[in-house]
Every structure is written in C-alpha cells, then in structure tokens.
Design an enzyme around this catalytic site. Structure first.
Site, mmCIF file in Angstrom:
data_model
loop_
_atom_site.group_PDB
_atom_site.id
_atom_site.type_symbol
_atom_site.label_atom_id
_atom_site.label_comp_id
_atom_site.label_asym_id
_atom_site.label_seq_id
_atom_site.Cartn_x
_atom_site.Cartn_y
_atom_site.Cartn_z
ATOM 1 C CE LYS A 84 -4.389 -2.231 1.900
ATOM 2 N NZ LYS A 84 -3.651 -3.489 2.630
ATOM 3 C CG ASP A 87 6.283 8.432 1.919
ATOM 4 O OD1 ASP A 87 6.575 9.552 1.878
ATOM 5 O OD2 ASP A 87 6.640 7.896 3.107
ATOM 6 C CB SER A 140 -12.639 -4.778 2.327
ATOM 7 O OG SER A 140 -11.666 -4.986 2.959
ATOM 8 N N GLY A 206 -11.917 -9.437 1.480
ATOM 9 C CA GLY A 206 -13.049 -9.363 2.244
ATOM 10 C C GLY A 206 -13.999 -10.275 1.967
ATOM 11 C CD GLN A 210 -11.672 -7.760 5.417
ATOM 12 O OE1 GLN A 210 -12.120 -6.490 5.005
ATOM 13 N NE2 GLN A 210 -10.581 -8.100 4.972
ATOM 14 N N GLY A 211 -16.976 -10.647 5.977
ATOM 15 C CA GLY A 211 -18.577 -10.810 5.524
ATOM 16 C C GLY A 211 -18.692 -10.810 4.114
ATOM 17 C CB ALA A 214 -16.607 -16.475 -3.055
ATOM 18 N NE ARG A 229 -8.924 -12.256 8.878
ATOM 19 C CZ ARG A 229 -9.827 -11.115 9.204
ATOM 20 N NH1 ARG A 229 -10.078 -10.627 10.492
ATOM 21 N NH2 ARG A 229 -10.128 -10.163 8.498
HETATM 22 O O1 O7M Z 1 -9.503 -12.625 4.081
HETATM 23 P P1 O7M Z 1 -8.784 -11.772 5.411
HETATM 24 O O2 O7M Z 1 -9.861 -10.773 5.756
HETATM 25 O O3 O7M Z 1 -8.222 -12.535 6.483
HETATM 26 O O4 O7M Z 1 -7.611 -10.859 4.511
HETATM 27 C C1 O7M Z 1 -7.787 -9.819 3.421
HETATM 28 C C2 O7M Z 1 -6.394 -9.476 3.065
HETATM 29 O O5 O7M Z 1 -6.713 -8.604 2.011
HETATM 30 C C3 O7M Z 1 -5.369 -8.926 4.210
HETATM 31 O O6 O7M Z 1 -4.211 -9.155 3.718
HETATM 32 C C4 O7M Z 1 -5.750 -7.533 4.020
HETATM 33 O O7 O7M Z 1 -4.612 -6.775 4.463
HETATM 34 C C5 O7M Z 1 -6.192 -7.296 2.447
HETATM 35 N N1 O7M Z 1 -6.961 -6.186 1.909
HETATM 36 C C6 O7M Z 1 -8.217 -5.974 2.828
HETATM 37 O O8 O7M Z 1 -8.370 -6.711 3.577
HETATM 38 N N2 O7M Z 1 -9.011 -5.112 2.431
HETATM 39 C C7 O7M Z 1 -8.556 -4.008 1.404
HETATM 40 O O9 O7M Z 1 -9.323 -3.180 1.114
HETATM 41 C C8 O7M Z 1 -7.352 -4.179 0.971
HETATM 42 C C9 O7M Z 1 -6.578 -5.373 1.231
HETATM 43 C C10 O7M Z 1 -5.416 -5.724 0.209
HETATM 44 O O10 O7M Z 1 -5.098 -6.569 -0.139
HETATM 45 O O11 O7M Z 1 -4.849 -4.522 -0.317
HETATM 46 C C11 O7M Z 1 -4.351 -4.734 -1.446
#
Ligand code: O7M
Length: 260
Positions: A84, A87, A140, A206, A210-211, A214, A229
């Site tokens: 991410k 900067d 997400s 997500g 995160q709810g 798929a 997760r």
């Molecule tokens: O399935 P999870 O929730 O355990 O993990 C989701 C992964 O996606 C985790 O590594 C987060 O850092 C990443 N992620 C998000 O959950 N939400 C976002 O909006 C963006 C990311 C991401 O991968 O950014 C690129």
C-alpha cells in the site's frame, strides 16, 4: 506483462484465488514454518500469493520473506507485495524497487498520493523491471467510506463525483495492472467494473472473515479474490481453498469472463 502472467497462472491453475498469507503475531521461526506448510497444502488451488507487512516485519525482506517467494515460484505462483505504497515519489520508488528486487511480481499502491511525485516513479520502476502495479480503489472495511467513498470535486472536470470513481479512472489512465475493490461492497465492484470495462482487472479482498461473499463479488465483476483468514485459519486449509476456488471459478465462467 504481470497482467498476462496472472492470466496464464489463472488458466493453468483454474483458479482466481490469491492467498493472503497473514499469520498474526508470532515467533519468526514459527511464522516461517507455518507459511511454508500452508503454501504447500493449498498451492494447487491458487493463482498467486499476497504478503503484507505482517510477514515482512517479523521475517525481514531479503533474509526471510525471500524464502517464501522462492517457494511460491517453485510452486508456480505469482507473488504480490501488499505494501500500500503511499509516500512521496522518491521514497515510493525505493520501496517498490526493494520489493521487486526481493522477487515480488507486483506491488500494491495507494492512489491518494497522486501521480506527479507520487506514484509515477513506482510505475516507472515497474516498467523498467517488467513488474506490476495494482492500485487501491475502494477498500473492504467500514471506514473506507470516509476516504474512498467521499464525494469530491474532480480537479479536472469540476464535477462532484465519488473519490473511488476518480481512482478507477486513474487506474485506467495510469494503465495499472489491477484495481482493488472490497468484496464487501458488490455494488461498488459493479460500478468500478463499468468504468474499467475489463481493461484493468479487479482484485477483491474481504470474502469470508470480513463478511463478503465469493459468488456475489465475482458475479459483480471481481476477477481475482484475495482470501486470508478463511483459508489460513481453517481446520483444513486445502479443503477450504478448494471450496472457495470452485465457487469463484464457476462464477467467473458463468460471467463469461475470458482471462487474457
Ligand atoms: O481474508 P482476510 O480478511 O483475512 O484478509 C484479507 C487480506 O486482504 C488482508 O491481507 C488485507 O490486508 C487485505 N486487504 C483487505 O482486507 N482489504 C482491502 O481493502 C485491501 C486489502 C488488500 O489486499 O489490499 C491490497
């Protein structure tokens, strides 16, 4: 190049699942052992692996994470560093270069810093090293609305427009390899898809923990699902990865999406 490599990997593996190998806080040795074990168990259901700073901080980049990258490459998986990047340009360029030198095929960057003296140097170094850049468009989590969901005045057209629509347009203009939109917001995926029209792939995190769902995310236009997760904390990570892969793959085929 990265875009085509993702397409190749997806067709070969018959999977549009990217594993987010997030293992929480633990001793480096344990994290490394677990990472390799999960990767070995799940790789045949994945097209790529995504790591973030949860892995880089405890393991180190060149002496630790590189081992996981090598394993992923051995298993024919592409690797994405979810840095991410956010900067000023000079710093962004160095960050991207380090991750590419360590072997990552793509990095994730934040478009909030803009192009000039922001992400332009990242795209330049990506082009030079033949790697990918994926940009965030709508995250997400719930708080995403406070930044990505703001209604702002477009500096070019003076129109009032959601921030994420501007970011989707920038992803197209900058020729990004991907745009991240949360699976928790299928309607946002649909809107972003209408802007990108398949020219920039949609990466959607997500699902599960995160709810997000798929099938709903892929039907709305997500090309790749980023899953953490639900797979890594499952009793049987391989079985879980296979289940999600089957749903996502069928939904992608049902949408008639041809992966380039
Ligand atoms: O399935 P999870 O929730 O355990 O993990 C989701 C992964 O996606 C985790 O590594 C987060 O850092 C990443 N992620 C998000 O959950 N939400 C976002 O909006 C963006 C990311 C991401 O991968 O950014 C690129």
């Amino acid at each position: 190049m990265f875009r085509q490599e993702m397409g190749r990997s997806t067709r070969k593996k018959k999977s549009n699942i990217i594993l987010a190998l997030d293992l929480g806080v633990d001793r480096p040795q344990k994290l490394m052992t677990r990472s390799l074990r999960i990767l070995n168990a799940t790789h045949e259901y994945l097209c790529a692996l995504k790591l973030n700073r949860q892995a880089v901080l405890p393991l180190g980049l060149f002496d630790g994470v590189q081992k996981i990258i090598s394993k992923a490459k051995e298993l024919d998986l592409l690797t994405i560093m979810d840095a991410k990047i956010n900067d000023v340009g000079n710093t962004n360029r160095a960050i991207a270069e380090y991750y590419y030198k360590a072997g990552f095929d793509a990095v994730i960057a934040s478009p909030f810093v803009g192009w000039t003296e922001g992400l332009q140097p990242v795209f330049e170094v990506a082009q030079m090293m033949n790697r990918g850049v994926i940009v965030l468009v709508y995250m997400s989590h719930k708080g995403a609305v406070e930044g990505y969901g703001q209604i702002v005045q477009d500096t070019a057209t003076r129109q009032l427009i959601p921030q994420y629509t501007i970011f989707a347009e920038k992803a197209l203009k900058w020729n990004a390899d991907g745009a991240v939109v949360g699976a928790t917001y299928p309607e946002k995926i649909r809107e972003v898809h209408a802007v990108l029209k398949g020219k920039v792939s949609i990466y959607s995190p997500g699902v599960g923990a995160q709810g997000g769902d798929a099938e709903a995310a892929v039907k709305a236009g997500a090309d790749y699902l980023i899953i953490g997760r639900s797979i890594v904390e499952a009793e049987d990570p391989a079985k879980k990865a296979e289940q999600i892969r089957d749903i996502a793959w069928q939904s992608l085929k049902g949408r008639g999406r041809k992966i380039e």
